[in-house]
Design a protein around this motif. Structure first.
Motif, PDB file in Angstrom:
ATOM      1  N   ALA A  59       0.932  -1.204   0.045  1.00 29.98           N
ATOM      2  CA  ALA A  59       0.371  -0.274   0.009  1.00 29.98           C
ATOM      3  C   ALA A  59       0.605   1.323  -0.483  1.00 29.98           C
ATOM      4  O   ALA A  59       0.439   2.554  -0.294  1.00 29.98           O
ATOM      5  CB  ALA A  59      -1.230  -0.556   0.909  1.00 29.98           C
ATOM      6  N   GLY A  60       2.092   1.505  -0.246  1.00 28.90           N
ATOM      7  CA  GLY A  60       3.155   2.072  -0.186  1.00 28.90           C
ATOM      8  C   GLY A  60       3.914   2.966   1.262  1.00 28.90           C
ATOM      9  O   GLY A  60       3.976   4.220   1.267  1.00 28.90           O
ATOM     10  N   GLU A 105      -5.465   1.213  -7.012  1.00 32.06           N
ATOM     11  CA  GLU A 105      -3.939   1.491  -6.789  1.00 32.06           C
ATOM     12  C   GLU A 105      -3.238   0.660  -7.717  1.00 32.06           C
ATOM     13  O   GLU A 105      -2.357   1.055  -8.443  1.00 32.06           O
ATOM     14  CB  GLU A 105      -3.745   0.795  -5.067  1.00 32.06           C
ATOM     15  CG  GLU A 105      -2.154   0.901  -4.995  1.00 32.06           C
ATOM     16  CD  GLU A 105      -1.829   0.961  -3.998  1.00 32.06           C
ATOM     17  OE1 GLU A 105      -1.516   1.483  -2.652  1.00 32.06           O
ATOM     18  OE2 GLU A 105      -2.715  -0.167  -3.524  1.00 32.06           O
ATOM     19  N   GLY A 115      -3.378   4.213  -1.088  1.00 34.91           N
ATOM     20  CA  GLY A 115      -2.366   3.552  -0.001  1.00 34.91           C
ATOM     21  C   GLY A 115      -2.688   3.614   1.390  1.00 34.91           C
ATOM     22  O   GLY A 115      -2.750   2.874   2.197  1.00 34.91           O
TER      23      GLY A 115
END
Length: 394
Positions: A221-222, A278, A292
């Motif tokens: 998700a960063g 995403e 994210g």
């Protein structure tokens, strides 16, 4: 193979538990837990890690069955939900502590710390009274009444409760050994189906997959500080479980399960959609960063909604609805189903996440939706009823 051997041992042991002292079973089960953690801590090759996990899994499997049964049998009906939920609250606190210590100490030291609760448990059990219902089942009338009086307080009139328990023991002939044929009767197979269904569905919703691979999920998700985020997720679970502990005897088990499973479904669908979006965005784009953040929000919502009902209530209901004369056999089957499903989710979660993060959460959302339907159709309300009243209703 190790997992299947562990589950087979758990099944045999929990069958033994039904014909033995509950507290003695807890005491014996604590020993392999301690040995398992020490084997992991002092391991020099992978074989000791397998042995440690096998011993630890055996101990935890037995304890996870005996503790909710003991709590249900010693609690008054107006506090049984709260006290039963405290068990799950303790589990979440232990998980959080493991996350926290894992940030600062070596894994070998962490394994030694893991053995400390069971080392404390063994002498502590000498100061806890045995289950009155178990003593009544064994025909130990004086011990049964003395244990119940200690649990309820020396100034409390226990005569009505004593008569109810004695009547229940006499009517169900609890001293007889029960086999598979007994489970074919509706008063046995229906509560067993409810107990197994709830325990399996809570695991199939993916909660352990989320926690075991939360670092991987947050990284995808960063989120750069994924370890810290995992600790935060554990802290949120503790807080939400604490709220559930307060609500269980006020709102009722069935309502909490319905609200929890429906909210889980919506949060998981939200997470799935976020990961689908995403996956189509560039990693250096603003949309990727926003997704994210939203995925973390969705996961937090999932953990909260799971903890409010599906986290603790299934174990509580399992301990309440199983008839006393088949509690050993049926309880061991339900516990085996729970841990086998846990193993299955742990095994497949990483593979599913590699395949498709969005697809994984879509599957989990479908299971959560099935959980809501299952509760609406089959799960009875047990709030404010004695164990004898619950079991006679079947």
């Amino acid at each position: 193979m190790i997992a299947f051997v562990k589950h087979a041992i758990i099944l045999v042991w929990t069958l033994f538990v039904s014909y033995n002292v509950l507290l003695q079973s807890l005491m014996i089960a604590a020993v392999p837990n301690v040995l398992g953690w020490l084997a992991i801590s002092f391991t020099k090759d992978s074989s000791f890690l397998y042995i440690g996990r096998l011993l630890g899994g055996f101990g935890v499997g037995v304890i996870s069955y005996v503790v909710p049964v003991y709590i249900a049998e010693v609690s008054p009906e107006n506090m049984r939900g709260t006290l039963g939920s405290v068990n799950q609250l303790s589990v979440t606190i232990g998980t959080l502590l493991a996350y926290l210590f894992g940030l600062f100490v070596n894994w070998r030291i962490l394994a030694i710390l893991g053995s400390l609760p069971c080392i404390i448990l063994i002498p502590g059990l000498f100061f806890i009274p045995e289950s009155p219902r178990w003593l009544a089942k064994m025909g130990l009338t004086q011990e049964f009444e003395a244990s119940l009086q200690i649990l309820r307080g020396f100034d409390t009139d226990i005569s009505l409760e004593v008569d109810e328990i004695k009547s229940s023991v006499e009517s169900t002939d609890e001293k007889t050994t029960v086999g598979i044929a007994e489970l074919m009767k509706k008063r046995c197979w229906f509560p067993l189906m409810v107990g197994i269904g709830l325990l399996m569905l809570r695991q199939l919703s993916g909660i352990n997959g989320v926690f075991f691979y939360s670092t991987t999920i947050f990284e995808s998700a960063g989120i750069s500080s994924s370890n810290v985020a995992t600790v935060g997720l554990g802290a949120i679970q503790v807080l939400a479980t604490g709220v559930a502990t307060y609500l269980t005897d006020k709102a009722g088990r069935r309502l909490l399960l319905i609200v929890s499973s429906c909210a889980m479904t919506m949060s998981l669908i939200f997470v799935a959609v976020v990961f689908y979006i995403e996956s189509s965005a560039s990693e250096d784009s603003q949309l990727y960063s926003i997704m994210g953040i939203l995925s973390v929000v969705g996961l937090v919502a999932f953990v909260i909604t799971f903890s409010l009902g599906m986290g603790s209530v299934p174990w509580l209901i399992m301990s309440e609805i199983l008839p006393a004369n088949i509690k050993g056999l049926s309880g061991s089957m339900a516990t085996l189903a729970n841990w086998t499903t846990t193993w299955l989710i742990t095994l497949t979660a990483n593979l599913l996440l590699d395949w498709s993060t969005g697809g994984t959460f879509t599957i989990y959302a479908a299971v959560a939706a099935c959980s809501a339907v299952f509760v609406i159709l089959f799960v009875p309300e047990t709030k404010g009823r004695t164990l004898e009243e619950i079991q006679s209703s079947f």
